[in-house]
Design a protein around this motif. Sequence first.
Motif, short mmCIF file in Angstrom:
data_model
loop_
_atom_site.label_atom_id
_atom_site.label_comp_id
_atom_site.label_asym_id
_atom_site.label_seq_id
_atom_site.Cartn_x
_atom_site.Cartn_y
_atom_site.Cartn_z
N THR A 85 0.86 -1.19 0.00
CA THR A 85 0.00 0.00 0.00
C THR A 85 0.89 1.24 0.00
OG1 THR A 85 -0.09 -0.07 2.42
CG2 THR A 85 -1.98 -0.99 1.24
N ASP A 87 -0.90 4.46 0.67
CA ASP A 87 -2.16 5.18 0.81
C ASP A 87 -1.97 6.69 0.83
OD1 ASP A 87 -3.29 2.67 1.01
OD2 ASP A 87 -3.90 2.86 3.11
N GLY A 88 -2.96 7.39 0.31
CA GLY A 88 -2.97 8.84 0.34
C GLY A 88 -4.07 9.33 -0.57
N SER A 133 -8.78 -7.73 -3.21
CA SER A 133 -9.13 -7.11 -1.92
C SER A 133 -10.57 -6.61 -1.97
CB SER A 133 -8.22 -5.91 -1.65
OG SER A 133 -8.75 -5.09 -0.63
N ASN A 135 -11.27 -3.87 -1.13
CA ASN A 135 -11.17 -2.48 -1.56
C ASN A 135 -11.05 -2.34 -3.09
OD1 ASN A 135 -11.46 -1.81 1.05
ND2 ASN A 135 -9.31 -1.35 1.45
N GLN A 140 -11.87 2.50 -1.59
CA GLN A 140 -11.59 2.90 -0.21
C GLN A 140 -10.96 4.28 -0.23
OE1 GLN A 140 -12.39 2.58 2.62
NE2 GLN A 140 -10.81 2.35 4.14
N GLY A 142 -8.60 7.11 0.14
CA GLY A 142 -7.14 7.10 0.28
C GLY A 142 -6.44 5.98 -0.48
N GLN A 143 -7.19 5.26 -1.32
CA GLN A 143 -6.59 4.10 -2.00
C GLN A 143 -6.91 4.04 -3.49
OE1 GLN A 143 -7.56 0.48 0.34
NE2 GLN A 143 -5.37 0.49 0.75
N TYR A 146 -4.37 1.56 -4.95
CA TYR A 146 -4.55 0.17 -4.49
C TYR A 146 -5.88 -0.39 -5.02
CZ TYR A 146 -4.63 -3.61 -0.95
OH TYR A 146 -4.67 -4.82 -0.28
N GLY A 177 -11.13 -9.25 3.22
CA GLY A 177 -11.45 -7.98 3.88
C GLY A 177 -10.25 -7.58 4.72
N THR A 184 -2.27 -3.96 7.81
CA THR A 184 -3.39 -3.28 8.48
C THR A 184 -2.94 -2.66 9.80
OG1 THR A 184 -4.09 -5.45 9.29
CG2 THR A 184 -5.31 -4.55 7.43
N ILE A 187 -2.29 1.09 9.66
CA ILE A 187 -3.37 2.08 9.57
C ILE A 187 -3.48 2.79 10.92
CG2 ILE A 187 -5.85 2.40 9.13
CD1 ILE A 187 -5.83 -0.29 7.64
N LYS A 188 -3.72 4.10 10.91
CA LYS A 188 -3.85 4.84 12.18
C LYS A 188 -4.92 4.16 13.03
CE LYS A 188 -3.18 9.42 10.23
NZ LYS A 188 -4.01 10.55 9.80
N ILE A 191 -8.56 5.24 12.74
CA ILE A 191 -9.16 4.90 11.44
C ILE A 191 -9.48 3.41 11.39
CG2 ILE A 191 -8.72 4.74 8.94
CD1 ILE A 191 -7.23 7.35 9.08
N ILE A 195 -13.06 1.32 10.89
CA ILE A 195 -13.26 0.31 9.85
C ILE A 195 -13.78 -0.99 10.48
CG2 ILE A 195 -12.01 -1.23 8.26
CD1 ILE A 195 -10.17 1.21 7.59
N1 CAA Z 1 -14.50 8.91 4.15
C1 CAA Z 1 -14.71 10.25 3.99
N2 CAA Z 1 -13.87 11.18 4.45
C2 CAA Z 1 -12.77 10.76 5.11
C3 CAA Z 1 -12.50 9.40 5.30
C4 CAA Z 1 -13.43 8.46 4.81
N3 CAA Z 1 -13.24 7.14 4.95
N4 CAA Z 1 -11.34 9.29 5.96
C5 CAA Z 1 -10.89 10.55 6.17
N5 CAA Z 1 -11.75 11.43 5.66
C6 CAA Z 1 -11.64 12.88 5.67
C7 CAA Z 1 -11.21 13.37 7.03
O1 CAA Z 1 -12.33 13.51 7.88
C8 CAA Z 1 -10.55 14.70 6.69
O2 CAA Z 1 -11.54 15.66 6.42
P1 CAA Z 1 -11.26 17.22 6.65
O3 CAA Z 1 -10.09 17.57 5.78
O4 CAA Z 1 -12.54 17.84 6.25
O5 CAA Z 1 -10.92 17.31 8.11
C9 CAA Z 1 -9.87 14.39 5.35
O6 CAA Z 1 -10.58 13.29 4.79
C10 CAA Z 1 -8.42 14.05 5.50
O7 CAA Z 1 -8.34 12.88 6.30
P2 CAA Z 1 -7.02 12.41 6.99
O8 CAA Z 1 -6.62 13.37 8.05
O9 CAA Z 1 -7.16 10.98 7.39
O10 CAA Z 1 -5.98 12.57 5.79
P3 CAA Z 1 -4.52 12.09 5.76
O11 CAA Z 1 -3.94 12.67 4.51
O12 CAA Z 1 -3.83 12.29 7.06
O13 CAA Z 1 -4.68 10.48 5.62
C11 CAA Z 1 -5.18 8.45 4.58
C12 CAA Z 1 -5.28 9.95 4.47
C13 CAA Z 1 -3.70 8.02 4.73
C14 CAA Z 1 -5.71 7.85 3.31
C15 CAA Z 1 -5.95 7.98 5.80
O14 CAA Z 1 -7.27 8.44 5.70
C16 CAA Z 1 -6.02 6.46 5.93
O15 CAA Z 1 -5.06 5.82 6.37
N6 CAA Z 1 -7.15 5.83 5.55
C17 CAA Z 1 -7.30 4.39 5.61
C18 CAA Z 1 -6.93 3.80 4.31
C19 CAA Z 1 -7.14 2.32 4.37
O16 CAA Z 1 -8.17 1.80 4.77
N7 CAA Z 1 -6.14 1.55 3.95
C20 CAA Z 1 -6.26 0.15 3.98
C21 CAA Z 1 -4.89 -0.43 4.18
S1 CAA Z 1 -4.97 -2.18 4.47
C22 CAA Z 1 -5.36 -2.81 2.99
O17 CAA Z 1 -5.41 -2.17 2.01
C23 CAA Z 1 -5.61 -4.29 2.98
C24 CAA Z 1 -6.87 -4.61 2.30
O18 CAA Z 1 -6.82 -5.07 1.18
C25 CAA Z 1 -8.15 -4.43 2.99
#
Ligand code: CAA
Length: 239
Positions: A85, A87-88, A133, A135, A140, A142-143, A146, A177, A184, A187-188, A191, A195
């Motif tokens: 990943t 992510d961003g 995935s 996703n 998803q 930020g993805q 991905y 999932g 995983t 991930i913060k 967050i 999920i």
């Molecule tokens: N839906 C809608 N809005 C969202 C949101 C969501 N799911 N998540 C965050 N936001 C909003 C926030 O509320 C924030 O809004 P404001 O600017 O209005 O305050 C804005 O988006 C920015 O959010 P962040 O502060 O989180 O932004 P960031 O740049 O610091 O981080 C990110 C972005 C890195 C993508 C972070 O949101 C994140 O880690 N998300 C999770 C991504 C994820 O699920 N990755 C899965 C990894 S595991 C995997 O991929 C395995 C698999 O196959 C399942």
Amino acid sequence: MSKVAIVTGGTRGIGLAISQGLIADGYKVAAAYRSDEESAQKFRDLGGYAIQIDVSDFTSCQDGVTKIEEALGPVNVLVNNAGITRDGVLHKMEEDAWHAVIATNLTSCFSMSRAVVGGMRERGFGRIINISSINGEKGQFGQTNYAAAKAGILGFTKALALETATKGITVNAICPGYIETDMTSNIKPEILESIVKLIPAGRMGKPEEIASLVGFLASDKASFITGATLDANGGQYMA
Ligand code: CAA
């Protein structure tokens, strides 16, 4: 004679559980890894065969498969599991984060399958199992990179299944999932908590719960399943 399986990303996380599951089922397993020598050594210490392959590089895949066939014999099962990943949100995503994820997660499926499918066709048997995935199915936040790669795997799977259906080869995709792995755990926490709340089963999955499905798809019991997308996500899909 035991069958030979390759598992990319096979020394850690879901891939390690898949490698271990296939070994328990009697396969000779080649676990491919890119750079984590420590986990590769651990795998070797337990008697496993680990091989360095950069799955984002076509030549590395070709060379790796040649070495595996010399060491273990013709490949019967390929599990395209390796994935990263970066992510961003798209409006901040660097070009490199896009290309790295597409190359490692999607182009790898082409390169590894390209290296084994000729032999499978000649021998009239093969199993290609691609780890997509949830996703890739639902997107998803930020993805974009991905999700695009993982959705691409689903199209790749269906198209290759059509090309190989009369040759004794099945090609299927699994969409895990959220599973308890290093990926995983990065991930913060807040967050991740939000999920997990959306998973109907009320918990994340375990790597073994994906490995068991791979074992089934690799087996003769799954001979009429091809071009399929199988979900293993605790009921999460459209939540
Ligand atoms: N839906 C809608 N809005 C969202 C949101 C969501 N799911 N998540 C965050 N936001 C909003 C926030 O509320 C924030 O809004 P404001 O600017 O209005 O305050 C804005 O988006 C920015 O959010 P962040 O502060 O989180 O932004 P960031 O740049 O610091 O981080 C990110 C972005 C890195 C993508 C972070 O949101 C994140 O880690 N998300 C999770 C991504 C994820 O699920 N990755 C899965 C990894 S595991 C995997 O991929 C395995 C698999 O196959 C399942």
